[in-house]
Design a protein around this motif. Sequence first.
Motif, PDB file in Angstrom:
ATOM      1  N   HIS A   1      20.256 -76.262  11.609  1.00 31.96           N
ATOM      2  CA  HIS A   1      21.622 -75.839  11.917  1.00 31.96           C
ATOM      3  C   HIS A   1      21.945 -75.831  13.412  1.00 31.96           C
ATOM      4  O   HIS A   1      23.052 -75.482  13.795  1.00 31.96           O
ATOM      5  N   THR A   2      20.981 -76.228  14.247  1.00 36.43           N
ATOM      6  CA  THR A   2      21.290 -76.349  15.674  1.00 36.43           C
ATOM      7  C   THR A   2      21.313 -77.821  16.105  1.00 36.43           C
ATOM      8  O   THR A   2      21.590 -78.114  17.268  1.00 36.43           O
TER       9      THR A   2
ATOM     10  N   GLU B   1      16.261 -69.300   8.335  1.00 34.67           N
ATOM     11  CA  GLU B   1      16.368 -70.604   8.996  1.00 34.67           C
ATOM     12  C   GLU B   1      15.749 -71.712   8.154  1.00 34.67           C
ATOM     13  O   GLU B   1      14.933 -71.474   7.274  1.00 34.67           O
TER      14      GLU B   1
ATOM     15  N   ARG C   1      13.959 -75.437   8.799  1.00 37.23           N
ATOM     16  CA  ARG C   1      13.407 -76.368   9.789  1.00 37.23           C
ATOM     17  C   ARG C   1      13.008 -77.674   9.117  1.00 37.23           C
ATOM     18  O   ARG C   1      12.400 -77.663   8.061  1.00 37.23           O
TER      19      ARG C   1
ATOM     20  N   ASP D   1      15.207 -76.730  13.989  1.00 38.00           N
ATOM     21  CA  ASP D   1      16.169 -75.904  13.256  1.00 38.00           C
ATOM     22  C   ASP D   1      17.386 -76.770  12.889  1.00 38.00           C
ATOM     23  O   ASP D   1      18.137 -77.211  13.759  1.00 38.00           O
TER      24      ASP D   1
END
Length: 160
Positions: free
Chosen positions: A82-83, A73, A75, A80
Amino acid sequence: MSGPLLSVRSLARHFRVKRRQGLWRRSATVKAVDDVSFEVGEAETFGLVGESGCGKTTTSRMVLRLERPDGGEIRFAGADVHTLRGQALFGYRLAVQAVFQDPYSSLSPRMRVRNIVTEPMDAGGQQAPRARADAARRLLGLVGLRPDAADLYPHEFSGG
Ligand SMILES: Nc1ncnc2c1ncn2[C@@H]1O[C@H](COP(=O)(O)OP(=O)(O)OP(=O)(O)O)[C@@H](O)[C@H]1O
Ligand SMILES: [Mg+2]
């Protein structure tokens, strides 16, 4: 802010590729990025160095969200990357930007330097046109270009 500005944990990107083996084409996996971790603090300069093909560009493309990781991941300021959606993603796009390696494939040959420099400010909805023009002038001065460089096209500069 507590904690690092950018935190990359166990990042991985594995590409499926076709390899020729005699008459056959075999499927293989290129581990472009495999278990990469690093942190970058606020106001810190970070250099990622390594031999050609070791995964620097692939890592950077994932940080820029141009490529999805297969593992791990990323951050940014705790979130995060990618979210992110909507306004949060818009804010991330403003905060994290790239200067690509090859100026001739990154800069539009049809745009004058003034517009190339102000277009991202435009997209980010920052400032009035007048303020953007001032900002462009100031930025050109900061990198040692004369104000009239704003009227030129990319090909009118020397490669350096
Ligand atoms: N889309 C892709 N499909 C298949 N393999 C890829 C893809 N993108 C990169 N690779 C492979 O992943 C590995 C890492 O490539 P990458 O471009 O990230 O390396 P790099 O460290 O930036 O190299 P350089 O210093 O030459 O720019 C290389 O073996 C490359 O061939
Ligand atoms: Mg590269």
